[in-house]
Design a protein around this motif. Structure first.
Motif, PDB file in Angstrom:
ATOM      1  N   GLY A   9       1.330   5.855   5.283  1.00 62.13           N
ATOM      2  CA  GLY A   9       1.465   6.319   3.911  1.00 62.13           C
ATOM      3  C   GLY A   9       0.139   6.766   3.354  1.00 62.13           C
ATOM      4  N   PHE A 300       2.205  -3.779   4.024  1.00 61.80           N
ATOM      5  CA  PHE A 300       2.433  -2.402   4.446  1.00 61.80           C
ATOM      6  C   PHE A 300       3.871  -1.957   4.192  1.00 61.80           C
ATOM      7  CE2 PHE A 300      -1.059  -2.548   7.942  1.00 61.80           C
ATOM      8  CZ  PHE A 300      -2.027  -2.369   6.971  1.00 61.80           C
ATOM      9  N   LYS A 305       3.660  -0.756  -5.461  1.00 62.67           N
ATOM     10  CA  LYS A 305       2.289  -0.312  -5.230  1.00 62.67           C
ATOM     11  C   LYS A 305       1.368  -1.513  -5.065  1.00 62.67           C
ATOM     12  CE  LYS A 305      -1.383   2.182  -7.715  1.00 62.67           C
ATOM     13  NZ  LYS A 305      -1.688   2.958  -8.944  1.00 62.67           N
ATOM     14  N   ILE A 309      -0.999   0.267  -0.118  1.00 61.99           N
ATOM     15  CA  ILE A 309      -0.052   1.373  -0.281  1.00 61.99           C
ATOM     16  C   ILE A 309      -0.047   1.756  -1.757  1.00 61.99           C
ATOM     17  CG2 ILE A 309       2.320   2.146   0.017  1.00 61.99           C
ATOM     18  CD1 ILE A 309       0.933   1.487   2.634  1.00 61.99           C
ATOM     19  N   VAL A 312       4.126   4.412  -2.877  1.00 65.31           N
ATOM     20  CA  VAL A 312       5.219   3.865  -2.060  1.00 65.31           C
ATOM     21  C   VAL A 312       6.178   4.964  -1.622  1.00 65.31           C
ATOM     22  CG1 VAL A 312       7.184   2.293  -2.067  1.00 65.31           C
ATOM     23  CG2 VAL A 312       5.035   1.616  -3.152  1.00 65.31           C
ATOM     24  N   ASN A 315       5.072   6.750   1.529  1.00 66.44           N
ATOM     25  CA  ASN A 315       4.751   5.944   2.715  1.00 66.44           C
ATOM     26  C   ASN A 315       5.586   6.420   3.902  1.00 66.44           C
ATOM     27  OD1 ASN A 315       3.995   3.993   4.527  1.00 66.44           O
ATOM     28  ND2 ASN A 315       4.636   2.255   3.276  1.00 66.44           N
TER      29      ASN A 315
END
Length: 387
Positions: A9, A300, A305, A309, A312, A315
């Motif tokens: 992401g 991950f 958020k 990341i 999101v 990702n």
């Protein structure tokens, strides 16, 4: 054996200054358990920053009936002073280095490798961080083929932060937003996965019926990435062989034998790859591919958020790599921003600034199976790459 994870992401949207020192040639180091690190790797353009000092441990307003605000401010100032004093006690003023660091020393072929760390930059200087070295200096100092002979002491020139320390985490966020590479440690999710991922645990999970992975075989320790585009390029042959029948158990034995017995650069090497697609990251159905990977690495596979990341919706999932001793992933750049978690073993990264791409023999044809990857052999560089 190494276990490495890379969520695909995007990170922050700012542009970064050129990265220090040699697209990331990923060189596997000695295969012993090390403390966990998180890397931010990205090829982007120069960003102009206004240097702004960070105010650590900003005091909260005093609650009714509690201490006056002046006392709260004084206590906060004293806390910062003590933190600074503890930080100075870990430094060697004569050399400008921290003599104590977060990662354990590594066994090497000639004794134990010691690590040294640059001082934390409390006011980041993104225009001059991290420092540059020529590629020739780097590989002459430590040839990628010689993964055992780590120079000692080894100076870590990237900034290294403690995720569990609010002040250092705030500094790390500045580096993340500026897209300047750094390392971060003491991450609860990562520490938990490291403890959980024993050989027996991985054998059970990887050999379950719903797991999917592939193993690549190379005639030596170099692995060039490639996709199924061979029909569009004339006179091209795959640089590695993909083995559909090798089990994780077989791969693990080969990797462990390499750890204990050693393996030469020109011997066959094996690289195991799996991953979790973005749509399966937060699934709770155990039949979904790679479920244990996303479950064990919640930072991950988040629906919200977080530090790792920041977008999101964009990702792309998690890429999981198991590399045996000595494996080299050829120099390349990725199409998106990455965070990399090292769960087991050790891995060396060499970062190169975008301005040097023209001299790194990177394949520019989008139709080529190894597009974005370099054909240069960093273990035996020719003259034009060494400049």
């Amino acid at each position: 054996m190494q276990a490495l994870f890379r969520p695909l992401g995007p990170g922050p949207t700012a542009h970064a200054p050129p990265l220090a020192t040699p697209p990331a040639a990923q060189v596997a180091g000695t295969l012993f358990v090390v403390a966990l690190v998180m890397y931010l790797l990205r090829f982007l353009t120069k960003l102009h920053h206004s240097d702004q000092a960070l105010m650590p441990n900003a005091p909260m307003p005093a609650a009714p009936g509690s201490q006056p605000q002046s006392v709260v401010l004084a206590q906060a100032a004293e806390s910062r002073r003590l933190d600074s004093e503890r930080n100075r006690m870990q430094h060697d003023p004569a050399r400008g280095l921290r003599t104590a660091g977060p990662f354990p020393d590594l066994p090497g072929s000639v004794g134990t490798v010691k690590f040294e760390y640059v001082n934390i930059e409390h006011t980041p200087d993104f225009d001059n961080s991290p420092p540059y070295h020529t590629l020739a200096e780097i590989v002459d100092h430590w040839n990628p083929d010689d993964s055992d002979n780590i120079p000692s002491p080894f100076l870590e020139e990237l900034q290294v932060f403690n995720y569990s320390d609010p002040y250092e985490l705030a500094l790390a966020e500045q580096y993340r937003n500026a897209e300047v590479p750094f390392k971060i440690h003491s991450i609860p999710d990562v520490d938990g996965a490291t403890e959980r991922w024993t050989d027996s645990y991985l054998l059970r999970e990887m050999e379950s019926s719903h797991m999917h992975y592939k193993v690549e075989e190379s005639k030596n320790n170099h692995f060039m990435y490639w996709t199924q585009k061979s029909s569009r390029v004339k006179k091209w042959t795959p640089p590695t062989k993909r083995l559909g029948s090798m089990t994780f158990k077989t791969w693990l034995k080969i990797a462990r034998d390499g750890d204990s017995l050693g393996i030469g650069a020109e011997e066959k090497h094996y690289y195991l790859m799996t991953g979790v697609e973005a749509g399966r990251l937060v699934a709770r159905d155990p039949n979904h591919l790679g479920q244990f990977v996303s479950t064990d690495l919640g930072m991950f596979s988040t629906t919200k958020k977080n530090f790792f990341i920041t977008n999101v919706a964009a990702n792309k999932g998690i890429q999981c790599r198991f590399g045996m001793k000595g494996v080299i992933a050829e120099a390349h750049y990725d199409g998106g921003r990455n965070m990399v978690a090292m769960l087991k073993g050790a891995k060396r990264y060499i970062l190169s600034p975008p301005k040097d791409c023209e001299r790194l023999s990177i394949i520019k044809e989008k139709a080529h199976p190894s597009y974005r990857h370099s054909t240069a052999d960093w273990s035996n560089m020719d003259a034009d790459v060494r400049r």
